[in-house]
Enzyme design. Sequence first.
Site, PDB file in Angstrom:
ATOM      1  CE1 TYR A  40      41.014  69.613  -4.402  1.00 46.19           C
ATOM      2  CE2 TYR A  40      42.504  69.737  -5.798  1.00 46.19           C
ATOM      3  CZ  TYR A  40      42.826  69.576  -4.702  1.00 46.19           C
ATOM      4  OH  TYR A  40      43.813  69.238  -3.417  1.00 46.19           O
ATOM      5  CE  LYS A  95      23.279  50.778  13.906  1.00 43.55           C
ATOM      6  NZ  LYS A  95      23.018  49.855  14.771  1.00 43.55           N
TER       7      LYS A  95
END
Length: 768
Positions: A40, A95
């Site tokens: 970050y 899925k």
Amino acid sequence: MSKESRRREALVYHAKPKPGKIQVVPSKKYATQRDLSLAYSPGVAEPCLEIEKETNNVYKYTNKGNLVAVISNGTAVLGLGNIGPEASKPVMEGKGLLFKIFADIDVFDIEVNTENIDEFIETVKNISPTFGGINLEDIKAPEAFEIERRLKEELDIPVMHDDQHGTAIISAAALLNALELADKKIEEVSIVISGAGAAAVSCTKLYKSFGAKAENIVMLDSKGVIRKDRDNLSKEKEEFATARKIDTLEEAMKNADVFVGLSIADIVSPDMLKSMADNPIVFAMANPNPEIDYDLAIKTRKDIIMATGRSDHPNQVNNVLGFPFIFRGALDVRATKINEEMKMAAVKALAELAKEPVPEQVNIAYGETRLTFGRDYIIPKPFDPRLIAAVPPAVAKAAMESGVATEDIVNWQKYEDELHERLGSDNKIIRLLLNRARTNPKRIVFAEADHLDVLKAAQIVYEEGIGIPVLLGRKEIILELMEQLEFDIENLEIIDPKSDEQEEKRNYYAEKHWKNRRRSGITLYDAQKIMRERNYFAAMMVNEGDADTMISGYSRAYPSVVRPVLETIGRFDGVSKVATTNLMLTKRGPLFISDTSINIDPTAKELAKIAQMTNYTMKMFGLTPVIAMVSYANFGSSKDPHATKVKEAVEYLHKVTPDMHVDGELQTDFALNPTLLQKKFPFSKLAGKKVNALIFPNLDSANSNYKLLKELNGVESIGPIMLGMRKPVHILQLGASVEEMVNMAAVSVVDAQQKEKREKEALKQQKD
């Protein structure tokens, strides 16, 4: 299992131990402040600036190139209909799970709260910079056609509505092979399509791409045959309207060569089937029940070539054969779309794969002696490990050749190696194991069935068709627990070895056991006494053929369970000491570790025997064994007896079993790092190979290492798997989980299958 039990189990599965089926996992180190400053602020600014300079750098510095959005508005979810976006989320997560385990593709599932086409399209377009591809899912027709068409035109990343194209691609591959077997040409055959939804329309379009003639196609919807003289036909239905003067499915089926069902159950009668042409091809793909029952169909027509959407019949048309691998190939060349050429390439790759020799592990998983191209095998099986290296390269090549790839693959062998490597972390071997057990279930004695978790495992084993439980323990407690679990099967055996009703059986077993052990200090009275103990009783059940296999050890220390088994069942001829191995499901793939439970300090000869038994067991799982004999030394670097015994074991193995892929002594890091091994010890029999088994020099090291892997890395373990026993018996770790017990039950069934096969082969040789 009752409907209510199944409902409750499904809800618990999705809710525990934490809600949902997928999660985000960091792919970079994050342990130190330095790591975080790179991940970050301030370090993250650098890739941001590089992407600002050149947008395509987003593929270099982020996960975009391996990230697919599974997007739905919940308007056509499975067979549930329009249930809304929130209710569709479990399906979309599912899925995502399939994308990951079959092709190592990361997924964010996104549920959009609108049925307005423009709003839906605008939403997808606005979030598309995040993703390398878009998988549209469970969107009702006809809106699905318009949404996919516009997104394909307006986005520069692959977009596919799997409900349409997945079934089309798999069924087209099956159709090409079925036509070849029937000696028919796609340009000439008469085709009946029952159903006019998204999947049916897409299937028919793809069949036309391969040469099917519009004039030879009849499509039906809920109102009957779609004819040109019908009013208010949608644009999609107009394309397939026929000029023939027929109204019903019965009329359409007369002399038809091909029937493709994407509609509802039981609409095709035996008479309709009889009216079809010779060698009829019937794809009855309604789920869960096909348009005509499989058994009824093959009974009606001996010349039929049939496929369904079900896994319990040959030729399952399963979308998982397509979408993970199609997106994998598209992502790997950064395709701007999934076009017809790519879909056709996937079809051809699947069709060709079914004609190639099938790996033994696939035969094993499906309980086949040898799967070969024919009427009962026209498309690959979902567990076929070759899919990952067959379909994505074909799709990628088609993308490159058709001009939609923005990155080229140059080294195709390297690419295929990378594809195989992607699947190292999945649990496919467990699915193979469970599937193989189901092909020929065996009677399993659960020796501690009066414990709730053991009974839960037995229930799953029964309901999943893995085996037939025989429940040992206090009968009143077992019945009480069964009631709690709604495990209400009347025909299962429940046996209390201490009960009066088992006295005759106890005495019979005691007599047998005494005759075998009377020269080992046991009296008949002793034998009668110990037969009241469940592990002796269970082992004698297996010994005498009253059961096929047993598992025990959930509630008792390992040695106290091993002893009855060894005294009662004994070892294979030629085996001086039994051993155990644990299958560890690591990120690099399955890894066997031996001996994890029994031999404290085996000799060189015993180590060699442990390696041979591990080799045999690995083949039972359909794996090619590559075995490292590990030590703290490398190839004679130490003359200490602890190291030299490993060296002696290897020398013995090279002499008596020269075909075994085994070598050592080796330190573990060299064994598991192929590059390091090749560089330092290129002469080794393991050089250039991926080691998948470690034989440790003593119990201390083997047991500690497998438990270290399990606890620190969260590696799933199956075992300890007994090696060298005359009969298939397996002993659990104390306090094993329900899942571990189910897996061990499957191992015991497969072991029983293998030993049964071995006995039959031995008898045949004796007769010959």
